[in-house]
Write a protein that holds these residues in place. Structure first.
Motif: not given
Lengths: 260, 164
Positions: B1-28
């Protein structure tokens, strides 16, 4: 002479056969996609192995490419006394071309080959047939989540590559070489268009993501089920993805930026 | 169960970083910020020659950008270029006898419209027309003129020197 012709014929036939199998396979994956809505956990697990684990490679490469662009661009631009355009040069090269293309090539090497090897070994060790025996469709359970994870990760990875690359160019240009920071950003913002440049870059990376993921899962699924077959399939994934990405890049660039 | 949690956190970080990069490209990185204040009023100006002026080129007063070129059309009655400019609405106090000229930023830079306020009491109305315009300077023409003047001037001096 006849033998030569026969070889040519059989080679072409097998190429077309593979293309046809690949297309039918794509249709079957697309048909299997809706079933993933019920099991998002499968996609998340694949997003982890395809996307999250590729992130370090993409970020480090992006930073390096951006820094090199900053150095090289500065050396060229300073001859014309227009080193303020460095931001524009770095951002346009990354967003339009290098981000999608280099990220796709790295993606093929890092994630595509792993996908092929994984599916190929599953086939070689008869896990796929085992699933079929248990009335589990391997396309829905194994292939479709990997395919969709590839398509989702690729644009995100390409965007990270471009964003980190711009920062790398900024560090080198402004921090190291003394380009004015305000001019760096304002030149960039005045010349990079949201729709023409950034959106087209994102479209490119989505297309590359589809192609890279498609080739990777197809090569794995179509691999000759033994050790040598899997190793050949892995090599083919990287080579074919590189060809496909570079060829498509030319076509997409001609369509998107050709009529300026 | 713990492992599933880390995977989900990792994916969350990945998607958030990707979207942040897109937003930075668009805004900055891109010109998204320039889109936000689109509302304004339009004025037109007629030029004999616009040189390399393009749509979305800057319109400045005293070097400060107050608007952008909205469209450029060729008027085939007067053989002139009609440049429509979109001026930001807070700058609505331009005198009616404002003049417009097309200048170049730096030697090789892009071209922009520079407005020079006049002394009129009345203000330029939305949809108004700028009467006083100065065309773009075409470098080739200028070089040609310069060479021609130089040649003519040089000959004159020679003759003067030879006459006495």
């Amino acid at each position: 002479m006849m033998g030569w012709l026969q070889r040519l014929g059989s080679t072409s036939l097998s190429v077309f056969e593979r293309l046809g199998r690949g297309n039918l396979f794509l249709l079957r994956i697309l048909a299997a996609l809706p079933s993933l809505v019920l099991r998002p956990g499968l996609v998340i697990a694949q997003l982890y192995s395809v996307g999250v684990l590729s992130m370090t490679l993409i970020v480090i490469s992006g930073l390096n490419v951006g820094m090199v662009l900053g150095l090289q661009g500065y050396n060229t631009l300073v001859d014309f006394g227009s080193e303020e355009s460095l931001g524009q040069l770095v951002a346009l090269s990354l967003v339009r071309e290098l981000g999608p293309v280099v990220a796709a090539l790295l993606f093929a090497g890092r994630a595509g080959s792993a996908l092929t090897a994984e599916i190929g070994l599953m086939k070689a060790t008869e896990q796929l047939s085992g699933m079929e025996m248990m009335a589990v469709d391997p396309l829905k359970r194994v292939v479709a989540p990997r395919f969709i994870a590839g398509i989702i990760s690729m644009p995100l990875l390409a965007a990270m590559f471009s964003a980190v690359g711009v920062l790398g160019g900024f560090f080198v240009g402004v921090g190291l070489l003394g380009v004015d920071s305000g001019a760096f950003w304002s030149q960039m913002q005045s010349k990079v268009d949201l729709y023409d440049d950034i959106l087209n870059g994102v479209i490119k990376s989505i297309v590359f993501g589809c192609v890279a993921a498609w080739i990777a899962v197809f090569e794995g699924y179509d691999a000759v089920p033994n050790t040598e077959g899997v190793s050949r399939a892995t090599t083919r994934t990287v080579v074919h993805t590189a060809f496909a990405v570079l060829g498509l890049d030319f076509i997409l660039t001609a369509l998107m930026f050709g009529d300026e | 169960m713990m492992q599933k949690r880390t995977i989900e956190i990792g994916v969350g970080v990945f998607v958030a970083a990707g979207i942040a990069a897109l937003v930075m490209l668009a805004m900055k990185v891109s010109n998204l910020a320039a889109f936000t204040n689109q509302q304004g009023y339009e004025v037109t100006a007629r030029f004999d020659n616009i040189g390399g002026l393009k749509e979305r080129s800057a319109v400045t007063v005293a070097g400060v950008r107050i608007g952008r070129v909205k469209s450029i059309v060729f008027d085939d009655k007067d053989y002139e270029a009609v440049v429509t400019m979109n001026i930001e609405s807070q700058h609505d106090r331009l005198p009616a006898d404002t003049s417009a000229s097309i200048l170049t930023a730096g030697l090789l830079g892009e071209q922009y419209v520079a407005l020079e306020p006049g002394g009129d009491e009345a203000f330029l109305k939305p949809g108004g027309d700028i009467k006083l315009t100065q065309s773009a300077i075409i470098l080739e023409k200028m070089v040609g003129q310069f060479l021609f003047d130089k040649a003519a001037g040089g000959d004159g001096k020679k003759e003067e020197g030879a006459a006495p």
